[in-house]
Design a protein around this motif. Structure first.
Motif, PDB file in Angstrom:
ATOM      1  N   GLN A   1       1.285   9.850  -0.673  1.00  0.00           N
ATOM      2  CA  GLN A   1       2.262  10.943  -0.568  1.00  0.00           C
ATOM      3  C   GLN A   1       2.162  11.634   0.784  1.00  0.00           C
ATOM      4  O   GLN A   1       3.177  11.970   1.412  1.00  0.00           O
ATOM      5  N   ARG A   2       0.944  11.807   1.256  1.00  0.00           N
ATOM      6  CA  ARG A   2       0.728  12.448   2.552  1.00  0.00           C
ATOM      7  C   ARG A   2       1.356  11.602   3.670  1.00  0.00           C
ATOM      8  O   ARG A   2       1.923  12.150   4.625  1.00  0.00           O
ATOM      9  N   TYR A   3       1.247  10.279   3.568  1.00  0.00           N
ATOM     10  CA  TYR A   3       1.845   9.404   4.584  1.00  0.00           C
ATOM     11  C   TYR A   3       3.346   9.645   4.665  1.00  0.00           C
ATOM     12  O   TYR A   3       3.901   9.793   5.763  1.00  0.00           O
ATOM     13  N   TYR A   4       4.006   9.671   3.526  1.00  0.00           N
ATOM     14  CA  TYR A   4       5.454   9.885   3.528  1.00  0.00           C
ATOM     15  C   TYR A   4       5.821  11.274   4.063  1.00  0.00           C
ATOM     16  O   TYR A   4       6.819  11.440   4.776  1.00  0.00           O
ATOM     17  N   THR A   5       5.010  12.249   3.740  1.00  0.00           N
ATOM     18  CA  THR A   5       5.284  13.606   4.230  1.00  0.00           C
ATOM     19  C   THR A   5       5.144  13.667   5.752  1.00  0.00           C
ATOM     20  O   THR A   5       5.993  14.240   6.449  1.00  0.00           O
ATOM     21  N   ILE A   6       4.083  13.086   6.286  1.00  0.00           N
ATOM     22  CA  ILE A   6       3.873  13.041   7.740  1.00  0.00           C
ATOM     23  C   ILE A   6       5.054  12.384   8.434  1.00  0.00           C
ATOM     24  O   ILE A   6       5.471  12.809   9.517  1.00  0.00           O
ATOM     25  N   HIS A   7       5.632  11.359   7.797  1.00  0.00           N
ATOM     26  CA  HIS A   7       6.727  10.613   8.409  1.00  0.00           C
ATOM     27  C   HIS A   7       8.103  11.186   8.048  1.00  0.00           C
ATOM     28  O   HIS A   7       9.131  10.533   8.264  1.00  0.00           O
ATOM     29  N   GLY A   8       8.117  12.392   7.519  1.00  0.00           N
ATOM     30  CA  GLY A   8       9.380  13.085   7.284  1.00  0.00           C
ATOM     31  C   GLY A   8      10.195  12.532   6.138  1.00  0.00           C
ATOM     32  O   GLY A   8      11.410  12.764   6.074  1.00  0.00           O
ATOM     33  N   ARG A   9       9.538  11.831   5.205  1.00  0.00           N
ATOM     34  CA  ARG A   9      10.271  11.228   4.088  1.00  0.00           C
ATOM     35  C   ARG A   9       9.571  11.512   2.756  1.00  0.00           C
ATOM     36  O   ARG A   9       9.268  10.577   2.004  1.00  0.00           O
TER      37      ARG A   9
ATOM     38  N   ALA B   1      -9.048   5.261  -3.827  1.00  0.00           N
ATOM     39  CA  ALA B   1      -8.963   6.682  -3.474  1.00  0.00           C
ATOM     40  C   ALA B   1      -9.727   7.009  -2.196  1.00  0.00           C
ATOM     41  O   ALA B   1      -9.361   7.937  -1.468  1.00  0.00           O
ATOM     42  N   GLY B   2     -10.782   6.264  -1.888  1.00  0.00           N
ATOM     43  CA  GLY B   2     -11.579   6.543  -0.707  1.00  0.00           C
ATOM     44  C   GLY B   2     -11.086   5.872   0.556  1.00  0.00           C
ATOM     45  O   GLY B   2     -11.738   6.003   1.605  1.00  0.00           O
ATOM     46  N   LEU B   3      -9.955   5.178   0.494  1.00  0.00           N
ATOM     47  CA  LEU B   3      -9.440   4.445   1.655  1.00  0.00           C
ATOM     48  C   LEU B   3      -8.266   5.182   2.277  1.00  0.00           C
ATOM     49  O   LEU B   3      -7.277   5.482   1.600  1.00  0.00           O
ATOM     50  N   PRO B   4      -8.312   5.470   3.585  1.00  0.00           N
ATOM     51  CA  PRO B   4      -7.145   6.047   4.258  1.00  0.00           C
ATOM     52  C   PRO B   4      -5.952   5.100   4.153  1.00  0.00           C
ATOM     53  O   PRO B   4      -6.113   3.886   3.981  1.00  0.00           O
ATOM     54  N   ILE B   5      -4.748   5.624   4.290  1.00  0.00           N
ATOM     55  CA  ILE B   5      -3.551   4.810   4.067  1.00  0.00           C
ATOM     56  C   ILE B   5      -3.419   3.691   5.085  1.00  0.00           C
ATOM     57  O   ILE B   5      -3.005   2.575   4.751  1.00  0.00           O
ATOM     58  N   GLU B   6      -3.766   3.940   6.355  1.00  0.00           N
ATOM     59  CA  GLU B   6      -3.656   2.869   7.344  1.00  0.00           C
ATOM     60  C   GLU B   6      -4.695   1.781   7.076  1.00  0.00           C
ATOM     61  O   GLU B   6      -4.473   0.623   7.400  1.00  0.00           O
TER      62      GLU B   6
ATOM     63  N   ALA C   1       0.818  -1.214   0.000  1.00  0.00           N
ATOM     64  CA  ALA C   1       0.000   0.000   0.000  1.00  0.00           C
ATOM     65  C   ALA C   1       0.847   1.257   0.000  1.00  0.00           C
ATOM     66  O   ALA C   1       0.350   2.344  -0.326  1.00  0.00           O
ATOM     67  N   LEU C   2       2.135   1.123   0.333  1.00  0.00           N
ATOM     68  CA  LEU C   2       3.052   2.262   0.306  1.00  0.00           C
ATOM     69  C   LEU C   2       3.902   2.267  -0.962  1.00  0.00           C
ATOM     70  O   LEU C   2       4.854   3.036  -1.079  1.00  0.00           O
ATOM     71  N   GLY C   3       3.548   1.401  -1.912  1.00  0.00           N
ATOM     72  CA  GLY C   3       4.283   1.360  -3.171  1.00  0.00           C
ATOM     73  C   GLY C   3       5.540   0.519  -3.117  1.00  0.00           C
ATOM     74  O   GLY C   3       6.406   0.631  -3.992  1.00  0.00           O
ATOM     75  N   THR C   4       5.659  -0.348  -2.098  1.00  0.00           N
ATOM     76  CA  THR C   4       6.837  -1.196  -1.926  1.00  0.00           C
ATOM     77  C   THR C   4       6.447  -2.651  -2.103  1.00  0.00           C
ATOM     78  O   THR C   4       5.538  -3.133  -1.417  1.00  0.00           O
ATOM     79  N   MET C   5       7.110  -3.353  -2.992  1.00  0.00           N
ATOM     80  CA  MET C   5       6.883  -4.792  -3.095  1.00  0.00           C
ATOM     81  C   MET C   5       7.724  -5.480  -2.033  1.00  0.00           C
ATOM     82  O   MET C   5       8.962  -5.396  -2.055  1.00  0.00           O
ATOM     83  N   ALA C   6       7.075  -6.133  -1.098  1.00  0.00           N
ATOM     84  CA  ALA C   6       7.763  -6.780   0.012  1.00  0.00           C
ATOM     85  C   ALA C   6       7.443  -8.265   0.004  1.00  0.00           C
ATOM     86  O   ALA C   6       6.331  -8.672  -0.341  1.00  0.00           O
ATOM     87  N   VAL C   7       8.417  -9.049   0.413  1.00  0.00           N
ATOM     88  CA  VAL C   7       8.314 -10.505   0.325  1.00  0.00           C
ATOM     89  C   VAL C   7       8.722 -11.117   1.660  1.00  0.00           C
ATOM     90  O   VAL C   7       9.779 -10.783   2.205  1.00  0.00           O
ATOM     91  N   GLY C   8       7.912 -12.009   2.188  1.00  0.00           N
ATOM     92  CA  GLY C   8       8.256 -12.761   3.383  1.00  0.00           C
ATOM     93  C   GLY C   8       8.840 -14.106   3.005  1.00  0.00           C
ATOM     94  O   GLY C   8       8.240 -14.849   2.232  1.00  0.00           O
TER      95      GLY C   8
END
Length: 756
Positions: A266-274, A235-240, A161-168
């Motif tokens: 983008q707002r999530y990254y801005t809030i987290h200083g990145r 678009a209607g879903l908050p990031i969390e 959801a943050l644009g990162t492909m992550a693998v366990g």
């Protein structure tokens, strides 16, 4: 409405679903084919940006960063050390969120934490102290980034959801990255998860995620594939909200996930200083997907996943309307799998309602800031009651907890009778808030597998866990434990702003990336042991079937229980004593007998009469054999082993206990099969397992040759106690060149020692 498409689809302009090239041509004015359009997915672009092979279909991936928690990092670092690692070649986050409450074994948990801190200094890692954050909250807040890839040794490593492909994955795959090697994998198919509409008030991310799990898991619709979230509903879903859906994709058995990113991301990254880590991601004008899950979010209802799997889903209203029948059916189906004490759900229906004993809102899925604030809105001014029911809240990170204190939501929850707890993953895997015998717990966590809540059926202890969204758990708490859907309450959700305090991490987290201290000493506790030596694969193989499991699926937790057993994770011999202990308690004794026979053979001692009779039966049947040069070991059969956790101990404990192979109709996940391979156990596939049974021997001649040549099929022989020999075909499935050599060398450590 939730619909699975029978065939692939084309997505035009990110919103319009087309079933064929002709429809695409009508929309775009141009003709495209599937092969070209599959390059239009977000997943394709990210994978190719990390692919070092030069072949777009046979991937050799290098990740941007890695992460592990305190059940897995010691074994990974020990494997890499034994294989020649000198420093971490990429950022490696070591969190302490799994064994931070277990007191089993005295000091050994904190000893491992000190080992990790010393390793972060020596090799240049990032150390997150105990109770600062759970593994995935920390990585979302500090490590995820648009277009990046992260590899983690926890199966719920998902930051799509943050644009990162992550693998366990299992620890062996992380060790490869630490040694500068690649993650080798055939390019996976991509499934569109098309979201439209908007969830109703009271419907939370777990309701959506469980609905998806219920629809796709049993069909294997997304197994080992990428789930790509697209459509106007995002678009209607908050990031969390998106994060909490995303982390549950693991329970579908998909390989990874990725979402469209937008202003909310983008707002999530801005809030987290990145802000620099945001990257706009969306499919190309035309993108081809190998399948599609269509979800109208406005139709999703409050949902519950009953024991013992996240896919065993019902709407809460459906369950309430048929309570006696469904509870009994779930109870009886679960009890078919349980050995020992039995589940009792019938007793939970009385006085016209279903009653639960415990609620938990926790971890990477439940403990998000938004979920906890929604629970506070429901419970504000109310009471959980002073009866049996209890409610505990485990926030995902200290920054989230600090904000909950600051904005008063923690106060609302505590005043309602809830308990605010540490940033700890324990309730998800049976190491925290274990219910009493016979109790029924509802949890916004990721899993409700057998024993996952801490039960020990073989010792007369059995409780039950269902999964629900934090909102319905809070609604249930407000009714003193009476099962209640959040949509049945009239609640004004306040949706407060989140303010991130980065200084909380800056004050406590040690960030040694790029600052390795080669002369620093590793700090070993008395329970931290090196891996034992593993033998190379001999030309022939003889194994005894020491466990034979006919359940449709066997989870990682059944292969190696979580909870208090995990305290011994840094001691391979000690931990292996728990292998299959809650599913087949006799397995360890049987396997140890075979391990002793092999160790005696290696030093020239005579083989026992039982084994000699096997060789006599083979000779009598005309099958050439050489007992002096045949590895003897144990094996298990399971229809589909390895669902769930990425913990490599599910395989390594079998190997340490003397196992040389697994036999299965199919493997539940790529990660478990990779764990078998990395620990030198041949992952056999068998179509007709009825030819052998518990206690039989299986002889596989020329196995080394078959593995190294990657033969599509070859013969094995089942030998019964009466001397009957039955030939049957086996295969290993497709193996990469490196995987073939790893099996032949006996394990990943041997492979790197031999190829330095």
């Amino acid at each position: 409405m939730l619909k699975l498409y029978d065939n692939g689809i084309y997505l035009v302009h990110g919103e319009t679903i087309c079933s064929c090239p002709e429809e695409v041509a009508q929309k775009t004015g141009r003709i495209v084919d599937a092969k070209e359009a599959e390059k239009g997915t977000m997943a394709y672009g990210i994978l190719q940006a990390h692919n070092k092979s030069g072949d777009p279909d046979q991937l050799q991936l290098k990740f941007d960063s890695m992460t592990s928690h305190d059940i897995t990092y010691v074994g990974i670092i020990q494997t890499a050390r034994a294989s020649g690692m000198k420093q971490f070649p990429l950022p490696y986050v070591l969190t302490n969120c799994h064994n931070s409450l277990c007191a089993v074994g005295g000091t050994i948990n904190e000893d491992d934490h000190k080992f990790a801190l010393s390793a972060a200094h020596k090799y240049g890692g990032i150390y997150v102290p105990t109770n600062m954050a759970n593994i995935h909250s920390y990585n979302r807040e500090t490590m995820a980034g648009g277009g990046k890839m992260i590899l983690g040794s926890d199966s719920h490593t998902r930051y799509g959801a943050l644009g990162t492909m992550a693998v366990g994955e299992g620890g062996g795959e992380l060790a490869k990255q630490l040694l500068g090697r690649t993650y080798d994998f055939a390019r996976p198919q991509v499934i569109a998860i098309y979201l439209t509409g908007k969830p109703r008030p009271g419907i939370g991310p777990h309701d959506v995620a469980l609905s998806i799990c219920g629809a796709v898991y049993k069909k294997g619709y997304v197994k080992n594939k990428v789930m790509e979230f697209v459509g106007p509903g995002i678009a209607g879903l908050p990031i969390e909200y998106r994060n909490a859906i995303d982390v549950m994709t693991t329970e579908t058995t998909c390989w990874s996930s990725i979402w469209v990113t937008d202003e909310e991301t983008q707002r999530y990254y801005t809030i987290h200083g990145r802000p620099q880590d945001f990257k706009k991601l969306q499919p190309a004008e035309v993108a081809y997907y190998d399948g599609c899950v269509y979800i109208d979010l406005s139709t999703i209802e409050s949902t519950i996943a009953m024991p013992m799997h996240p896919s065993n889903t019902y709407t809460i209203h459906e369950l309430q309307a048929n309570a006696a029948d469904i509870l009994h059916a779930v109870q009886e189906e679960a009890n078919k799998q349980i050995k020992g004490a039995k589940m009792n759900l019938d007793s939970k229906f009385h006085d016209g309602a279903i009653w639960v004993d415990q609620g938990e809102i926790a971890g990477c899925a439940g403990g998000t800031f938004d979920n906890i604030c929604a629970a506070a809105d429901i419970l504000r001014g109310k009471s959980c009651g002073n009866g049996v029911f209890t409610l505990s809240i485990y926030p995902g990170s200290m920054p989230a907890l600090a904000e909950l204190y600051k904005n008063g939501r923690a106060n609302d929850l505590v005043n309602a009778g809830a308990i605010m707890r540490e940033c700890f993953c324990g309730p998800c895997f049976g190491a925290g808030d274990c219910p009493a015998n016979g109790e029924f717990s509802v949890r916004h966590t990721t899993r409700n597998f057998p024993n996952r809540e801490g039960s020990k059926p073989g010792e007369g202890q059995m409780s039950s866990v269902a999964l629900m969204d934090a909102r319905s758990i809070a609604a249930t708490a407000a009714n003193g434990g009476k099962l209640t859907a959040a949509t049945d309450l009239d609640v004004e959700y306040t949706n407060p702003e989140y303010h991130y305090n980065a200084s909380l991490y800056e004050k406590r987290v040690y960030n040694g990336w790029g600052k390795a201290e080669p002369d620093a000493e590793l700090r070993f506790g008395p329970n931290i042991k090196d891996w034992p030596e593993m033998p190379a694969l001999t030309n022939d193989l003889l194994v005894k079937v020491c466990s034979y499991i006919t359940d449709p699926v066997t989870t990682t937790d059944e292969l190696i229980p979580s909870g208090e057993t995990s305290s011994y994770r840094s001691n391979p011999e000690r931990l292996s004593e728990f292998a299959l202990s809650r599913r087949d308690p006799q397995y360890v004794g049987r396997s140890k007998e075979m391990r002793a026979i092999e160790r005696d053979r290696e030093v020239g001692k005579a083989l026992p009469e039982e084994v000699m009779k096997v060789y006599e039966a083979l000779t009598k049947a005309g099958i050439a054999n050489d007992s002096a040069n045949t590895d003897i070991g144990s094996t298990i059969f399971a229809n589909m082993p390895g669902d769930g956790s990425a913990r490599e101990q599910a395989a390594s404990c079998q190997r340490v206990m003397g196992a040389s192979a697994n036999f299965a109709k199919q493997y539940a996940t790529k990660r478990y099969r990779s764990n078998c391979i990395n620990w030198g156990m041949t992952p056999f596939l068998v179509e007709n397992p009825e030819v052998f049974e518990l206690g039989d021997y299986i002889f596989v001649p020329s196995i080394r040759e078959a593995v190294l040549e990657n033969k599509a099929s070859f013969s094995a022989y089942a030998v019964k106690p009466d001397g009957t020999v039955t030939e049957f075909p086996v295969s290993t499935g497709a193996l990469t060149e490196a995987e073939r050599q790893i099996i032949a060398d006996g394990c990943l450590i041997n492979y790197y020692r031999n190829n330095q």
